[in-house]
Write a protein that holds these residues in place. Sequence first.
Motif, PDB file in Angstrom:
ATOM      1  N   ILE A   1      50.924  50.765  48.604  1.00  0.00           N
ATOM      2  CA  ILE A   1      49.941  49.779  49.042  1.00  0.00           C
ATOM      3  C   ILE A   1      50.216  48.483  48.290  1.00  0.00           C
ATOM      4  N   GLU A   2      50.278  47.379  49.038  1.00  0.00           N
ATOM      5  CA  GLU A   2      50.629  46.090  48.452  1.00  0.00           C
ATOM      6  C   GLU A   2      49.595  45.029  48.792  1.00  0.00           C
ATOM      7  N   CYS A   3      49.536  44.008  47.962  1.00  0.00           N
ATOM      8  CA  CYS A   3      48.683  42.849  48.218  1.00  0.00           C
ATOM      9  C   CYS A   3      49.458  41.609  47.796  1.00  0.00           C
ATOM     10  N   GLY A   4      49.561  40.642  48.688  1.00  0.00           N
ATOM     11  CA  GLY A   4      50.306  39.431  48.372  1.00  0.00           C
ATOM     12  C   GLY A   4      51.791  39.671  48.228  1.00  0.00           C
ATOM     13  N   GLY A   5      52.282  40.787  48.767  1.00  0.00           N
ATOM     14  CA  GLY A   5      53.699  41.127  48.685  1.00  0.00           C
ATOM     15  C   GLY A   5      54.085  41.918  47.454  1.00  0.00           C
ATOM     16  N   SER A   6      53.127  42.204  46.560  1.00  0.00           N
ATOM     17  CA  SER A   6      53.399  42.967  45.332  1.00  0.00           C
ATOM     18  C   SER A   6      52.607  44.267  45.337  1.00  0.00           C
ATOM     19  N   PRO A   7      53.159  45.333  44.740  1.00  0.00           N
ATOM     20  CA  PRO A   7      52.446  46.613  44.688  1.00  0.00           C
ATOM     21  C   PRO A   7      51.117  46.495  43.934  1.00  0.00           C
ATOM     22  N   MET A   8      50.113  47.242  44.399  1.00  0.00           N
ATOM     23  CA  MET A   8      48.810  47.291  43.729  1.00  0.00           C
ATOM     24  C   MET A   8      48.785  48.455  42.754  1.00  0.00           C
ATOM     25  N   GLY A   9      47.974  48.329  41.712  1.00  0.00           N
ATOM     26  CA  GLY A   9      47.846  49.392  40.728  1.00  0.00           C
ATOM     27  C   GLY A   9      46.411  49.499  40.243  1.00  0.00           C
ATOM     28  N   GLU A  10      46.147  50.524  39.444  1.00  0.00           N
ATOM     29  CA  GLU A  10      44.794  50.735  38.930  1.00  0.00           C
ATOM     30  C   GLU A  10      44.452  49.748  37.819  1.00  0.00           C
ATOM     31  N   ALA A  11      45.464  49.147  37.211  1.00  0.00           N
ATOM     32  CA  ALA A  11      45.241  48.139  36.165  1.00  0.00           C
ATOM     33  C   ALA A  11      45.926  46.843  36.581  1.00  0.00           C
ATOM     34  N   ARG A  12      45.311  45.728  36.276  1.00  0.00           N
ATOM     35  CA  ARG A  12      45.897  44.420  36.594  1.00  0.00           C
ATOM     36  C   ARG A  12      46.923  44.076  35.508  1.00  0.00           C
ATOM     37  N   PRO A  13      48.144  43.651  35.898  1.00  0.00           N
ATOM     38  CA  PRO A  13      49.150  43.297  34.895  1.00  0.00           C
ATOM     39  C   PRO A  13      48.762  42.022  34.144  1.00  0.00           C
ATOM     40  N   THR A  14      49.288  41.862  32.944  1.00  0.00           N
ATOM     41  CA  THR A  14      48.969  40.678  32.149  1.00  0.00           C
ATOM     42  C   THR A  14      49.604  39.421  32.731  1.00  0.00           C
ATOM     43  N   GLU A  15      50.785  39.552  33.317  1.00  0.00           N
ATOM     44  CA  GLU A  15      51.482  38.428  33.940  1.00  0.00           C
ATOM     45  C   GLU A  15      51.377  38.558  35.454  1.00  0.00           C
TER      46      GLU A  15
ATOM     47  N   SER B   1      49.793  35.830  52.472  1.00  0.00           N
ATOM     48  CA  SER B   1      48.826  34.977  51.769  1.00  0.00           C
ATOM     49  C   SER B   1      47.653  34.583  52.667  1.00  0.00           C
ATOM     50  N   ALA B   2      47.294  35.458  53.617  1.00  0.00           N
ATOM     51  CA  ALA B   2      46.182  35.155  54.526  1.00  0.00           C
ATOM     52  C   ALA B   2      44.825  35.426  53.886  1.00  0.00           C
ATOM     53  N   GLY B   3      44.785  36.196  52.807  1.00  0.00           N
ATOM     54  CA  GLY B   3      43.537  36.468  52.102  1.00  0.00           C
ATOM     55  C   GLY B   3      42.841  37.739  52.572  1.00  0.00           C
ATOM     56  N   THR B   4      41.885  38.186  51.767  1.00  0.00           N
ATOM     57  CA  THR B   4      41.071  39.359  52.081  1.00  0.00           C
ATOM     58  C   THR B   4      39.609  38.960  52.040  1.00  0.00           C
ATOM     59  N   LEU B   5      38.779  39.701  52.766  1.00  0.00           N
ATOM     60  CA  LEU B   5      37.352  39.412  52.840  1.00  0.00           C
ATOM     61  C   LEU B   5      36.557  40.567  52.244  1.00  0.00           C
TER      62      LEU B   5
ATOM     63  N   LYS C   1      36.572  43.114  46.193  1.00  0.00           N
ATOM     64  CA  LYS C   1      36.653  41.786  45.578  1.00  0.00           C
ATOM     65  C   LYS C   1      37.706  40.992  46.357  1.00  0.00           C
ATOM     66  N   PRO C   2      37.318  39.856  46.947  1.00  0.00           N
ATOM     67  CA  PRO C   2      38.256  39.099  47.780  1.00  0.00           C
ATOM     68  C   PRO C   2      39.303  38.360  46.950  1.00  0.00           C
ATOM     69  N   GLY C   3      40.381  37.979  47.635  1.00  0.00           N
ATOM     70  CA  GLY C   3      41.439  37.221  46.979  1.00  0.00           C
ATOM     71  C   GLY C   3      42.295  36.498  47.992  1.00  0.00           C
ATOM     72  N   LYS C   4      43.339  35.828  47.516  1.00  0.00           N
ATOM     73  CA  LYS C   4      44.203  35.019  48.373  1.00  0.00           C
ATOM     74  C   LYS C   4      45.289  35.836  49.064  1.00  0.00           C
ATOM     75  N   GLY C   5      45.638  36.997  48.537  1.00  0.00           N
ATOM     76  CA  GLY C   5      46.699  37.815  49.119  1.00  0.00           C
ATOM     77  C   GLY C   5      46.186  38.662  50.263  1.00  0.00           C
ATOM     78  N   SER C   6      47.090  39.049  51.176  1.00  0.00           N
ATOM     79  CA  SER C   6      46.706  39.955  52.258  1.00  0.00           C
ATOM     80  C   SER C   6      47.329  41.322  52.005  1.00  0.00           C
ATOM     81  N   LEU C   7      46.699  42.362  52.577  1.00  0.00           N
ATOM     82  CA  LEU C   7      47.072  43.742  52.306  1.00  0.00           C
ATOM     83  C   LEU C   7      48.174  44.220  53.235  1.00  0.00           C
ATOM     84  N   SER C   8      49.030  45.104  52.708  1.00  0.00           N
ATOM     85  CA  SER C   8      50.099  45.700  53.494  1.00  0.00           C
ATOM     86  C   SER C   8      50.472  47.051  52.888  1.00  0.00           C
ATOM     87  N   VAL C   9      51.200  47.847  53.687  1.00  0.00           N
ATOM     88  CA  VAL C   9      51.755  49.118  53.218  1.00  0.00           C
ATOM     89  C   VAL C   9      53.227  49.113  53.578  1.00  0.00           C
ATOM     90  N   GLU C  10      54.081  49.197  52.560  1.00  0.00           N
ATOM     91  CA  GLU C  10      55.535  49.191  52.764  1.00  0.00           C
ATOM     92  C   GLU C  10      55.972  47.995  53.615  1.00  0.00           C
TER      93      GLU C  10
END
Length: 96
Positions: free
Chosen positions: A26-40, A49-53, A71-80
């Motif tokens: 599962i990805e958001c903004g083209g990057s993989p999602m995880g249970e913890a947010r990375p520091t960078e 970059s269509a965003g989420t609602l 929680k909304p953001g600027k990235g859009s969701l995708s799978v593979e």
Amino acid sequence: MKPGTRLKSAACDTEVMVIRSADGQIECGGSPMGEARPTEPAPLAADFSAGTLMGKRYIDSEGKYELLCVKPGKGSLSVEGAALVVKDAKPLPASD
């Protein structure tokens, strides 16, 4: 990944709760999602970059994945690399 897992985007503020999932990344903004947010933060891909609602459910075309945006953001969701779309509400029965 089991239902109820909260995932955070590495590229934006988006957070989702897994309702249904299969094997796949599962990805958001083209990057993989995880249970913890990375520091960078990862760069936001222009294609995703269509965003989420907030409060909307996102599904794939086959119905294997369903994510609830908490929680909304600027990235859009995708799978593979395949974009997820907003799930339509079920129509209520007509009352005469």
